[in-house]
Design a protein around this motif. Sequence first.
Motif: not given
Length: 301
Positions: A201-227
Motif C-alpha cells: 500500500x505504498x503507492x507514493x503517487x500523490x503527484x498524479x493528483x496535483x492540480x493548479x486552479x485559476x488562482x494559482x492555488x495548488x490542489x491535491x486529491x488525497x486518496x486512501x484505500x478506505x475512502x
Amino acid sequence: MVEAAFNSISQFLSNLVASLVSLAKVAIRIRHATRLPNPQLPVCSVLGNGPSLTESLATQFDFIRQTEIVCVNNFAHAEAFTQLRPQDYVILDPNYFVFNEHTTDRDDIRKTLSVFLEKVDWPMTLFVPHFAKGTYLLGKIEQGNPLITVVYFNYTVLRGFKRLIYWLYAKGFGMPQAQTVIIAALALMINRKFKTIYLFGADTSWHEQIRLNDQNQLLIKQIHFYDKPKDLTHQPVYLDAQRQRTFSMAAQFLSLHKAFRGYEVLRDYADYQGVQIINASAKSYIDAFERQATSESITNE
C-alpha cells in the motif's frame, strides 16, 4: 581533477557539520532514547494506506495475516483493521497530538480514537513520537484501553557521517527525516531487527493528483484505500492556519523529493542492519527497495 577534489572536501565538511549538529541534538534529547519491544515474528508487513492496498488485501490477505502486522495513521477506519488485528500501529501525523475534546474539524481523528477505545480487544503496541506524551489523545488511549501499550520513539532527525549516524539510529537516539509515516514505521521495524519487512500500500503517487486552479492555488486529491472515491475532491494545500497561502509547486515537489530520499536512506540503513525490505505494493513509485511482482504468490519462509 580539481573539481572532484573540491567536491570531496565540500562533502566531508558538510557531513562534519551535520554530524556535529546531530550530536548536539542527541545530547539535548538523550533521555528520550527509544526502547523498542522485540519482534513477535521474524517477518512483518508494513501496511500503507495507498489505494493499491485494496488489491494487496484481496490477493495477499492470508500471507499478511501470517506476519507481524504494522498499520499507520487512519488505517483503523477500514473494516480490514478488526479482521487483521494488527500487533503494531504507528501514528506520526502531528494533527493527532494537538487534537482535544474541543476540536471540531477532525472527525477522522475522532473516529480513530473511537475505534481504539471500543474495538481493539487484542494486545496492540502503539508507536508515537515522544513529543506526543501528555497529549489529550494519548491520555484517552492509555486510560481507556489497557490492551494498547504505548511506546514513545525519539523522532530526532539525524544526518552526517554514515557510520556515526547508523550507530545513533541503532541506539534509538534518532532516525531519518520521516516525510511520510511509512518512513518512520520502516525505521522502527528495522531497529526491531525483523529478518524481512514487506511493504504494501505504498503507492507514493500523490503527484498524479496535483492540480493548479485559476488562482494559482495548488490542489491535491488525497486518496486512501478506505475512502469512498465519490466523496473525494481536489483540495487546496494551505501553508498557514488562516488558509491564505497554499504550497508552491516547487515546495510540493521538494516534499516529494524528501520522501523518496528518505526511502533511499532507509534502504542503506537496512542493509547495514542486515534487514531485507521488499516492496510488495500492487502499485508503487518507490524504487529504493527490491520489488515483489504482484502476480507472484508470496510465501512466508
